[in-house]
Design an enzyme around this catalytic site. Sequence first.
Site, PDB file in Angstrom:
ATOM      1  N   GLY A   1      -4.547  -4.376  -3.790  1.00  0.00           N
ATOM      2  CA  GLY A   1      -5.489  -3.157  -4.079  1.00  0.00           C
ATOM      3  C   GLY A   1      -4.831  -2.068  -4.446  1.00  0.00           C
ATOM      4  CG  HIS A   2      -2.141  -2.119  -7.138  1.00  0.00           C
ATOM      5  ND1 HIS A   2      -0.840  -2.661  -8.079  1.00  0.00           N
ATOM      6  CD2 HIS A   2      -1.600  -2.381  -5.885  1.00  0.00           C
ATOM      7  CE1 HIS A   2      -0.172  -3.580  -7.127  1.00  0.00           C
ATOM      8  NE2 HIS A   2      -0.387  -3.730  -6.184  1.00  0.00           N
TER       9      HIS A   2
ATOM     10  CG  ASP B   1      -1.867  -1.179   1.300  1.00  0.00           C
ATOM     11  OD1 ASP B   1      -2.048  -1.637   0.253  1.00  0.00           O
ATOM     12  OD2 ASP B   1      -2.402  -1.563   2.374  1.00  0.00           O
TER      13      ASP B   1
ATOM     14  CD  GLN C   1       0.799  -8.897  -2.457  1.00  0.00           C
ATOM     15  OE1 GLN C   1       1.276  -9.463  -3.292  1.00  0.00           O
ATOM     16  NE2 GLN C   1      -0.605  -8.665  -2.778  1.00  0.00           N
TER      17      GLN C   1
ATOM     18  CE  LYS D   1       2.442  -2.601  -4.211  1.00  0.00           C
ATOM     19  NZ  LYS D   1       2.179  -2.112  -2.884  1.00  0.00           N
TER      20      LYS D   1
HETATM   21  P1  GDP Z   1      -0.806   0.189  -3.570  1.00  0.00           P
HETATM   22  O1  GDP Z   1      -1.449  -1.047  -3.050  1.00  0.00           O
HETATM   23  O2  GDP Z   1       0.747   0.560  -3.216  1.00  0.00           O
HETATM   24  O3  GDP Z   1      -1.033   0.465  -4.955  1.00  0.00           O
HETATM   25  O4  GDP Z   1      -1.534   1.483  -2.673  1.00  0.00           O
HETATM   26  P2  GDP Z   1      -2.986   1.637  -2.278  1.00  0.00           P
HETATM   27  O5  GDP Z   1      -3.827   2.202  -3.422  1.00  0.00           O
HETATM   28  O6  GDP Z   1      -3.363   0.139  -1.423  1.00  0.00           O
HETATM   29  O7  GDP Z   1      -2.866   2.527  -1.040  1.00  0.00           O
HETATM   30  C1  GDP Z   1      -2.198   4.021  -1.364  1.00  0.00           C
HETATM   31  C2  GDP Z   1      -3.552   4.862  -0.689  1.00  0.00           C
HETATM   32  O8  GDP Z   1      -2.794   6.297  -0.727  1.00  0.00           O
HETATM   33  C3  GDP Z   1      -4.420   5.083  -1.860  1.00  0.00           C
HETATM   34  O9  GDP Z   1      -5.721   5.322  -1.322  1.00  0.00           O
HETATM   35  C4  GDP Z   1      -4.092   6.227  -2.741  1.00  0.00           C
HETATM   36  O10 GDP Z   1      -4.973   6.895  -3.374  1.00  0.00           O
HETATM   37  C5  GDP Z   1      -3.234   6.992  -1.810  1.00  0.00           C
HETATM   38  N1  GDP Z   1      -2.149   8.147  -2.179  1.00  0.00           N
HETATM   39  C6  GDP Z   1      -1.158   7.542  -3.004  1.00  0.00           C
HETATM   40  N2  GDP Z   1      -0.266   8.787  -3.366  1.00  0.00           N
HETATM   41  C7  GDP Z   1      -0.631   9.569  -2.285  1.00  0.00           C
HETATM   42  C8  GDP Z   1      -0.070  10.598  -1.824  1.00  0.00           C
HETATM   43  O11 GDP Z   1       1.034  11.060  -2.135  1.00  0.00           O
HETATM   44  N3  GDP Z   1      -0.685  11.486  -0.941  1.00  0.00           N
HETATM   45  C9  GDP Z   1      -1.818  11.037  -0.416  1.00  0.00           C
HETATM   46  N4  GDP Z   1      -2.457  11.889   0.747  1.00  0.00           N
HETATM   47  N5  GDP Z   1      -2.442   9.949  -0.478  1.00  0.00           N
HETATM   48  C10 GDP Z   1      -1.950   9.161  -1.616  1.00  0.00           C
HETATM   49  P1  IMO Z   2      -0.846  -4.174  -2.230  1.00  0.00           P
HETATM   50  O1  IMO Z   2      -0.332  -4.818  -3.544  1.00  0.00           O
HETATM   51  C1  IMO Z   2      -1.084  -4.731   2.245  1.00  0.00           C
HETATM   52  C2  IMO Z   2      -0.960  -8.743   3.719  1.00  0.00           C
HETATM   53  C3  IMO Z   2      -2.209  -9.257   4.292  1.00  0.00           C
HETATM   54  C4  IMO Z   2      -1.634 -10.020   5.417  1.00  0.00           C
HETATM   55  C5  IMO Z   2      -0.402 -10.804   4.709  1.00  0.00           C
HETATM   56  C6  IMO Z   2      -0.967 -12.093   4.062  1.00  0.00           C
HETATM   57  O2  IMO Z   2      -2.278  -3.571  -2.357  1.00  0.00           O
HETATM   58  O3  IMO Z   2       0.263  -3.498  -1.629  1.00  0.00           O
HETATM   59  P2  IMO Z   2      -2.477 -12.735   1.901  1.00  0.00           P
HETATM   60  O4  IMO Z   2      -3.865 -12.440   1.682  1.00  0.00           O
HETATM   61  O5  IMO Z   2      -1.382 -12.552   0.996  1.00  0.00           O
HETATM   62  O6  IMO Z   2      -2.177 -14.309   2.302  1.00  0.00           O
HETATM   63  O7  IMO Z   2      -2.103 -12.066   3.353  1.00  0.00           O
HETATM   64  O8  IMO Z   2      -0.221  -9.703   3.801  1.00  0.00           O
HETATM   65  N1  IMO Z   2      -1.351  -7.976   2.382  1.00  0.00           N
HETATM   66  C7  IMO Z   2      -1.168  -6.797   1.855  1.00  0.00           C
HETATM   67  N2  IMO Z   2      -1.019  -5.827   2.798  1.00  0.00           N
HETATM   68  N3  IMO Z   2      -1.013  -4.619   0.753  1.00  0.00           N
HETATM   69  C8  IMO Z   2      -1.113  -5.501   0.179  1.00  0.00           C
HETATM   70  O9  IMO Z   2      -1.310  -5.433  -1.316  1.00  0.00           O
HETATM   71  C9  IMO Z   2      -1.379  -6.743   0.656  1.00  0.00           C
HETATM   72  N4  IMO Z   2      -1.613  -8.207   0.087  1.00  0.00           N
HETATM   73  C10 IMO Z   2      -1.373  -8.736   1.462  1.00  0.00           C
HETATM   74  O10 IMO Z   2      -2.738  -8.041   5.161  1.00  0.00           O
HETATM   75  O11 IMO Z   2      -1.122  -9.215   6.479  1.00  0.00           O
HETATM   76 MG    MG Z   3      -2.902  -1.677  -1.848  1.00  0.00          MG
END
Ligand code: GDP
Ligand code: IMO
Ligand code: MG
Length: 423
Positions: free
Chosen positions: A40-41, A13, A223, A16
């Site tokens: 979840g991207h 998270d 991840q 990416k």
């Molecule tokens: P990923 O899994 O690495 O793609 O990241 P996620 O989408 O799960 O989580 C990142 C969260 O931070 C999302 O809700 C994005 O919209 C938000 N986000 C990304 N970059 C920024 C930033 O620079 N500032 C803020 N406030 N939010 C951001």
């Molecule tokens: P993105 O790509 C954050 C965490 C879960 C749990 C552990 C194992 O959005 O960054 P799993 O379902 O893979 O067996 O869970 O890994 N986890 C993540 N945490 N971002 C993710 O993906 C994750 N995918 C799995 O919360 O701790």
């Molecule tokens: Mg994510």
Amino acid sequence: MKMDVLLGLQWGDEGKGKIVDVLAPEYEIVARFQGGPNAGHTLEFDGIKHVLHQIPSGIFRSQILNIIGNGVVLDPIILKKEIEGLGKFSIDYMKNLVISKKATIIIPTHKLLDAAYEKSKGDKKIGSTLKGIGPTYQDKIGRSALRIGDVLGEDFQEKYNTLVEKHKTILSFYNFPLDELEGMEKQFFESVEFVKGLNLIDSEYTVNDALQSGKKILAEGAQGSLLDIDFGSYPFVTSSSTMTAGACTGLGVAPARIGQVFGIFKAYCTRVGSGPFPTELFDDTGEAMRKEGNEFGSTTGRPRRCGWLDLPALRYSIMINGVTELFMMKADVLNIFEDIQVCTHYELADGTRVDRLTYEIADSEVKPVYKTLKGWNCSLEDVRDYADFPQELKDYVSYLEKELQVPIRLVSVGPDRTQTIKR
Ligand code: GDP
Ligand code: IMO
Ligand code: MG
């Protein structure tokens, strides 16, 4: 041509999805190489927010070919829903999305097994997303899984039945109810029919032919490195290789063909699920970070645990991935703090200070040792150029570059595409 890799350096998270979408116009192909719908991207542009789980984050750029690689575990039910969800954006997924026939299929009983294993662990549970990731990779390594190419065979149902029988035996051992299975299977087979109509290919040829003809490819990690099956905080990890090496096996690209490695990190840390997190904050500061950063899971909605940046952990991730450029995300979330802390070392029970993530560290209670830096304590909303950054933020960036010995080439100051400052 070489393939660039973008991956998370913390516990996922990091942002990416946003950055793959921002960088995509510089590439011809974006490819996912591991993980599955546990990811979840999030992408934000034109006032709309999208969360992608299995489809690569280049999908909103019409000229990009998006590949779901062999290293991915794919849930047909979720894929069908994701593609249908893209319907209103006039995306030509028959042209822009291809799937490796060697990707592994998540079947309904994998999700039940995930739940059964977690339940049996009690308070030692991993905190899995319950998408069936662990059990599916177990079957892949155990040589009994189904692969996407199998859906085209006459004997798919037979192979499916054999695997489900095995799963049912395990589920009965755990006394796990099967009430939901029938409904899940109905959805599964409908979705498999849908998947049969998609572009199923031998993507290792597509990728290598593209590199050979000078096309640019960006591999999109899911991840983060601290959730890696080998180097993460085992057993509180995911079940795939989340690091640069995973991009080689997950797409069929030789190590010598890896170009830049972009390592993404938040200006602080978050973690969702169980496992060690040395800099976790349990106080008002942690709560303020969660609120300001809207730190709730993109896949499960769970609140993310929050804490200060951890330099030993970040250095470790940079080392195992061979990171060439760093991207710092969510700098704006730290606007609210007068002072910012950065963990430089861990203090062990006997008082000694260490800065390495050894086997023992992962399991023991360590106390973070912090350096305090002055915060900028002002809004970054209208900042569009590095020169306009407050001095304290520039100092934060310079300090991290000095400590990490890798340049920070991009700073993100908000979730939208436009809130991205390249240096
Ligand atoms: P990923 O899994 O690495 O793609 O990241 P996620 O989408 O799960 O989580 C990142 C969260 O931070 C999302 O809700 C994005 O919209 C938000 N986000 C990304 N970059 C920024 C930033 O620079 N500032 C803020 N406030 N939010 C951001
Ligand atoms: P993105 O790509 C954050 C965490 C879960 C749990 C552990 C194992 O959005 O960054 P799993 O379902 O893979 O067996 O869970 O890994 N986890 C993540 N945490 N971002 C993710 O993906 C994750 N995918 C799995 O919360 O701790
Ligand atoms: Mg994510």
